[in-house]
Write a protein that holds these residues in place. Structure first.
Motif: not given
Lengths: 240, 204
Positions: B50, B97, B100-101, B104-105, B108, B166-167, B171, B194, B198
């Motif tokens: 990561t 945050l 990182r999201t 990851n996307a 993946g 929508s990322l 939220y 958070k 992580l």
């Protein structure tokens, strides 16, 4: 998300759905009610149940499948069930008045079932016939049926009332459900379930790490995604 | 010597001017291709490192994102109630945050191919949606769209939309809930906590 749960317990599932709807109507309101989620209390308990089922059953099986099956096998499985689903996609395109799309869906089915060897290869996409994303829940929305409240079901996951009805109708139109003997039908339904779950594995980490509240993150993602599907990827902008 | 310096200065100026005027769809394609190329060649990233992805996103992607706008969008009407200092703090935490999201996307999915949809835009447009599609064998194509706005420093991404989700605005309810519970400071503390957890997990 888990559109294709196996049908052996389907009738029972329908009765369960009905019972739960009645229970919902009678249950009191969740404190600090969110207008987008009127049954939040019920949903959060179902979500907790599903997290356990997923953690100990669905996800581990999907992980094994994902690790063991070579890519061509996984692609073929995805293509095969995609092809089986194209019939219902086509019917829904037609029901929504998109007859051009319906023609493409039917063309895909014919090409992939023959040249694509029973749908194992998605030849139609290579030829430029794009797969559409339609289901009966979307058809109901296009017809003007209201979404109803948001619901979270064990195993089949997030669906509002409209999509729950759409899902129930869709299972009757699912060719896999008419496969005999029953043992073969069940194996196919189970493989499809695992295939769908495995395709969601990459998004697990995204959701897990992105969400402040996983339940709310999944709910809002579901609501956004369905809106996008109903408008075929071009939803009108919401005012901020 | 002086001539060379002037030439160099001029070349740099021309290059950066051209860069600022790069069309939004060209920008998205260049950055995406660049990043995917690096991911495809990097074994560590493929094996789920990561930190390495975050570094890559930091270097290649971040300069093209407008995080203040993203954070305002995620917070909705509460944004105007926040003090400039709170806005700044929240943006800093939310940025970590989101990176990182997004990282990851990006990692993946294996064996993916990105298709760029033609962009219809008028020369006067200052807000556009660049549409792409991620193709994977055996799966339905995944829509991946970027909302961009034109600023003086060039086009900047303010929204990333995966399969219609929508990322950023995903939220909104969570942020509103946190603000109801503990004010904007409570929200900042939650996002910060958070991020810390992580970070601690990924070090294990």
């Amino acid at each position: 998300m888990t559109d294709y749960f196996c049908a052996s317990g389907l009738r029972r599932a329908h009765r369960l759905v009905l019972g739960a709807l009645v229970a919902l109507a009678c249950s009191g309101a969740w404190a600090d009610e969110n207008p987008r989620d009127p049954y939040e209390g019920f949903n959060r308990s179902m979500f907790a149940v599903n997290e356990v089922i997923d953690k100990y059953a669905a996800k581990p099986v999907a992980q094994v499948y994902d690790n063991v099956a070579p890519l061509p096998v996984k692609a073929s499985a995805g293509n095969f069930f995609g092809n089986v689903g194209d019939l219902w996609v086509g019917v829904n395109s037609a029901l929504q008045g998109k007859f051009g799309d319906a023609g493409v869906d039917l063309g895909r089915l014919l090409i992939n079932s023959t040249v694509g060897i029973f749908g194992l290869f998605d030849v139609a996409s290579e030829l430029g016939l794009e797969r559409h994303d339609e289901d009966f829940g979307q058809t109901l929305a296009v017809w003007g049926v209201d979404g109803g409240g948001y619901l979270y079901w064990p195993v089949i996951g997030p669906r509002n009332v409209r999509d729950t009805v759409g899902f129930a109708v869709g299972t009757y139109a699912d060719p896999v459900m008419y496969v005999r003997p029953v043992s073969v039908r069940n194996s196919m339904a189970a493989l499809r379930f695992v295939d769908v779950r495995a395709s969601l594995l990459p998004s697990d980490k995204v959701v897990e790490e992105a969400a402040l509240d996983k339940y709310a993150y999944i709910r809002d993602a579901y609501l956004q995604r369905r809106r996008n599907q109903i408008f075929d990827g071009r939803p009108p902008r919401l005012d901020d | 010597m002086m001539k060379k310096l002037i030439a160099l200065f001029f070349a740099g100026f021309v290059a950066s001017a051209a860069f600022a005027q790069e069309a939004p769809d060209v920008l998205v394609k260049r950055v995406t291709d660049d990043v995917l190329e690096i991911i495809r060649k990097d074994r560590d990233i493929q094996n789920g490192d990561t930190h390495k992805v975050i570094d890559l996103v930091d270097k290649k992607v971040l300069p093209h994102f407008n995080f203040t706008h993203m954070t305002a969008l995620a917070l909705g009407k509460d944004w105007r109630k926040a003090t400039p200092q709170q806005q700044q703090q929240l943006t800093a935490e939310f940025k970590i945050l989101l990176v990182r999201t997004y990282a990851n996307a990006l990692t993946g999915y294996k064996n993916q191919r990105v298709v760029y949809k033609p962009l219809k835009m008028a020369p006067t447009d200052t807000d556009v949606l660049v549409r792409t599609e991620v193709l994977q064998p055996g799966s339905k194509p995944v829509q991946l769209d970027y909302g961009l706005e034109k600023l003086e420093s060039g086009w900047k991404v303010y929204d990333v939309v995966v399969a219609g989700i929508s990322l950023v605005t995903n939220y909104r309810d969570q942020f509103a809930q946190e603000v109801r519970n503990g004010g904007v400071d409570g929200l900042i503390a939650s996002v910060s906590a958070k991020n810390k957890s992580l970070e601690a997990n990924s070090k294990k």
